[in-house]
Write an enzyme that holds these catalytic residues in place. Structure first.
Site, PDB file in Angstrom:
ATOM      1  N   CYS A  27       5.385  -7.493 -10.381  1.00 34.90           N
ATOM      2  CA  CYS A  27       5.507  -6.240 -10.597  1.00 34.90           C
ATOM      3  C   CYS A  27       6.877  -6.488 -11.819  1.00 34.90           C
ATOM      4  O   CYS A  27       7.112  -7.262 -12.352  1.00 34.90           O
ATOM      5  CB  CYS A  27       5.855  -4.927  -9.536  1.00 34.90           C
ATOM      6  N   HIS A  67       0.677  -5.064  -6.111  1.00 35.82           N
ATOM      7  CA  HIS A  67       1.365  -5.951  -5.295  1.00 35.82           C
ATOM      8  C   HIS A  67       0.148  -5.803  -3.914  1.00 35.82           C
ATOM      9  O   HIS A  67       0.601  -5.211  -2.998  1.00 35.82           O
ATOM     10  CB  HIS A  67       2.346  -4.265  -4.583  1.00 35.82           C
ATOM     11  N   GLU A 113       1.379  -7.403  -1.511  1.00 30.18           N
ATOM     12  CA  GLU A 113       1.956  -8.070   0.150  1.00 30.18           C
ATOM     13  C   GLU A 113       2.407  -6.270   0.462  1.00 30.18           C
ATOM     14  O   GLU A 113       2.619  -6.010   1.496  1.00 30.18           O
ATOM     15  CB  GLU A 113       3.354  -7.649  -0.630  1.00 30.18           C
TER      16      GLU A 113
END
Length: 230
Positions: free
Chosen positions: A86, A203, A205
């Site tokens: 990002c 994302h 994660e």
């Protein structure tokens, strides 16, 4: 794998990234403040998402000129691995580590929702635990995720196999409906020529544990941990 996470004022995804890395490696990653210039001992440097320096001037423009980025460039120059997610992807393009730029979303609106990514190649350290053509879910949250590069650059990226992820439908179709931010050729993530630097907008994660709602992003971190195991 010894990992470090670069922290700029305004970055807000460093804890999410630390959770994903610690889960994959069993070790707590090192937090690296943006004024530090020593990255020795690290196998992987991660630049997480957020709003570095409040996104003033352009997203990532001020962070790209922070002292730590000279060290990140040196780390990459030595063949070290770098992951930018990002705002981290935006910073990598501003710092010249990856080509192109991230522009305002085509809708001119901030987008916060799930998307689907298709894996374009599985023979990288970042994607070795995915299959080529596999589609996985990833959250996105950005106002400037519209990947842009000129035709020559795009043709080079395609020809050298450096497009790693594309926005796709859940079934894997590459079409306008799946391209939520308007990125050229549905590009969601690209790599450097040596495949050691990866930037992507969504994302992974944030999907590494069932408690988060899924584990679609976990293979990325598990693959890195396996590739860079000491």
């Amino acid at each position: 794998m010894r990992a470090g996470i670069v922290v700029f004022p305004g970055i807000n995804r460093e804890r999410d990234m630390a959770i994903a890395l610690a889960q994959a490696t069993g070790a707590k990653p090192r937090m690296v403040w943006h004024t530090e210039t020593d990255l020795s001992g690290l196998d992987l440097v991660v630049i997480p998402g957020g709003f570095s320096f409040g996104d003033y001037l352009r997203t990532g423009a001020m962070a790209a000129r922070a002292p730590v980025m000279d060290a990140v460039r040196a780390h990459a120059g030595r063949g070290g691995h770098v992951l930018g997610v990002c705002n981290g992807f935006q910073i990598l393009t501003e710092a010249g580590l990856l080509p192109g730029a991230l522009l305002r979303n085509a809708s001119l609106r901030f987008l916060s929702m799930d998307c689907h990514l298709r894996v374009e190649r599985s023979d990288t350290d970042f994607t070795r635990h995915y299959q080529k053509g596999q589609v996985f879910r990833a959250p996105l949250a950005h106002g400037d995720g519209n990947y842009f590069a000129d035709d020559d650059t795009l043709d080079r990226l395609e020809g050298e196999g450096l497009v790693i992820f594309r926005y796709a439908s859940e079934e894997g179709a590459i079409n306008d409906a799946a391209n939520l931010n308007g990125s050229r050729r549905n590009i969601a993530g690209i790599a450097s020529p040596n495949l050691r630097v990866l930037g992507l907008m969504p994302h992974p994660e944030d999907l590494v544990d069932p408690l988060m709602g899924g584990t679609d992003g976990k293979p990325l971190f598990d693959g890195l941990a396996a590739a860079l195991a000491a």
